[in-house]
Design a protein around this motif. Structure first.
Motif, PDB file in Angstrom:
ATOM      1  N   CYS A  74      -3.483   0.491  -2.927  1.00 44.41           N
ATOM      2  CA  CYS A  74      -3.362  -0.845  -2.467  1.00 44.41           C
ATOM      3  C   CYS A  74      -3.157  -1.370  -3.485  1.00 44.41           C
ATOM      4  O   CYS A  74      -4.143  -1.503  -4.179  1.00 44.41           O
ATOM      5  CB  CYS A  74      -3.994  -1.220  -1.375  1.00 44.41           C
ATOM      6  N   ALA A  87      -3.154  -0.757   6.933  1.00 44.37           N
ATOM      7  CA  ALA A  87      -2.703   0.099   6.072  1.00 44.37           C
ATOM      8  C   ALA A  87      -2.555   1.675   6.623  1.00 44.37           C
ATOM      9  O   ALA A  87      -3.609   2.375   7.209  1.00 44.37           O
ATOM     10  CB  ALA A  87      -3.062  -0.256   4.721  1.00 44.37           C
ATOM     11  N   CYS A 139       0.915  -0.818   0.422  1.00 47.41           N
ATOM     12  CA  CYS A 139       0.430  -0.222  -0.020  1.00 47.41           C
ATOM     13  C   CYS A 139       0.896   1.268   0.151  1.00 47.41           C
ATOM     14  O   CYS A 139       2.266   0.798   0.803  1.00 47.41           O
ATOM     15  CB  CYS A 139      -1.035   0.021   1.521  1.00 47.41           C
ATOM     16  N   LYS A 171       5.208   3.941   1.071  1.00 48.04           N
ATOM     17  CA  LYS A 171       4.691   2.621   1.404  1.00 48.04           C
ATOM     18  C   LYS A 171       4.418   3.225   3.041  1.00 48.04           C
ATOM     19  O   LYS A 171       4.463   3.704   3.947  1.00 48.04           O
ATOM     20  CB  LYS A 171       5.713   1.656   1.511  1.00 48.04           C
ATOM     21  N   LEU A 200       2.277  -1.522   7.946  1.00 47.62           N
ATOM     22  CA  LEU A 200       1.192  -2.871   7.420  1.00 47.62           C
ATOM     23  C   LEU A 200       1.354  -3.998   8.495  1.00 47.62           C
ATOM     24  O   LEU A 200       1.697  -3.918   8.980  1.00 47.62           O
ATOM     25  CB  LEU A 200       0.683  -3.808   6.000  1.00 47.62           C
TER      26      LEU A 200
END
Length: 359
Positions: A328, A313, A293, A300, A303
């Motif tokens: 994502c 996320a 994601c 990023k 997660l």
């Protein structure tokens, strides 16, 4: 003789059955929708493709075997759980720019590609030379053009005027939508009952308004439409400006909807804390280790798996003012395409007079 007839009937039935299974295997239950604005070399680059770029995109759709289909029909089929053709895709434009007619329409017409233009009617009604005329729209309709709602004045639909109450704001937004519906019916004789939110912004009040009016509506989050989609907040893939590279467009065209059971984004607005989104996946075998994601402008997202099929996320930091998103992606089991999901939040400023975050 009877046995031969029976054999012939059985053989025909088997052939028809096999053909039906083959057709089912080739069908798809999702739809990527491309979003354009200008087709011009002189308009703002952030919302434009040049005629050469647009030709390249349309040539690719044709040579790669994509089936460009009517958006309205496709959405209704998806809602009814009817299969679409294999490699189905739809083409849309936001804003009624005249360069769509001058530079985009001939390219679409030559390839017999249907398309939808979401029009804001204020510049059309005052006969702006930069925007389409009703007569041009009628001509385009004869070759697959469909014209839908983009409000009268292209407002930020969640911002109130100074001193405006929530009730007055809601009434004004209804007028923005209803007036365009009336103009479509007056000038073109019909409306497809579809709308694109200006700037992609909506909240539950606006989405409920669309549902009550029987209007299917699009935001500006990227992704693929399926029967599981929110038909009052549908995704599209931007294909202009920074997103006009054919290489990246190919990836999006080859995407599937993320197999999600539920999504909890905590509402439409972001605050002083980093946003989080909780995704619960459907039963199935997926490449969760390859799920990634990405947060707009931040890299990023972190997660955290809450269970075998549930992940949270979280953005590295809070969004700045404006719209921010998390995209994502995850490769499918065969590695031939990506599952795709996107969510957008709005970080407001006090002087923008946004409606209550609970509206």
């Amino acid at each position: 003789m009877l046995s031969k007839v029976r054999y012939g009937v059985m053989r025909c039935g088997l052939l028809v059955g096999a053909l039906g299974m083959s057709m089912m295997a080739q069908a798809q239950d999702f739809l990527p929708v491309l979003q354009y604005h200008h087709v011009s070399s002189t308009s703002p680059k952030s919302t434009s493709v040049t005629p050469e770029q647009f030709t390249e995109h349309m040539d690719y759709l044709q040579t790669a075997g994509f089936k460009v289909i009517d958006l309205k029909t496709a959405l209704e089929d998806l809602k009814a759980n009817k299969a679409l053709p294999e490699k189905a895709v739809a083409i849309t434009f936001d804003d009624a720019y005249r360069n769509i007619y001058k530079a985009g329409f001939p390219i679409l017409k030559e390839r017999h590609f249907p398309f939808t233009v979401f029009i804001n009617t204020e510049p059309v009604e005052r006969n702006s030379r930069s925007f389409l005329t009703w007569q041009q729209m009628k001509e385009m309709e004869e070759f697959g053009g469909v014209f839908a709602n983009h409000t009268i004045s292209h407002p930020y639909m969640l911002r109130k005027l100074e001193g405006e109450t929530d009730v007055a704001w809601s009434t004004r937004m209804e007028t923005e939508v209803d007036t365009v519906e009336a103009l479509l019916n007056e000038h073109l004789g019909h409306s497809p009952k579809m709308l694109a939110y200006p700037y992609g912004e909506s909240n539950q009040t606006i989405r409920s308004m669309m549902a009550e009016k029987g209007i299917m509506a699009f935001g500006q989050q990227s992704g693929v439409v399926s029967a599981d989609s929110d038909f009052e907040n549908l995704p599209r893939f931007p294909a202009s400006g920074a997103y006009s590279k054919l290489s990246t467009l190919k990836t999006k065209l080859n995407s599937q909807p993320m197999p999600l059971l539920t999504v909890d984004a905590g509402g439409d607005f972001a605050g002083v804390d980093p946003v989080s989104i909780r995704l619960t996946f459907k039963e199935g075998k997926y490449r969760f280790k390859d799920l990634a994601c990405y947060v707009s402008g931040q890299g990023k997202a972190a997660l955290e798996w809450a269970s075998d099929r549930e992940v949270v996320a979280t953005a590295p930091k809070a969004f700045g003012t404006g719209r921010g998103r998390i995209n994502c992606t995850m490769p499918d089991r065969a590695g031939r395409s990506y599952y795709w999901f996107s969510n957008v939040w709005i970080r407001t400023k006090a002087d923008q007079r946004y409606v209550s975050e609970k509206s």
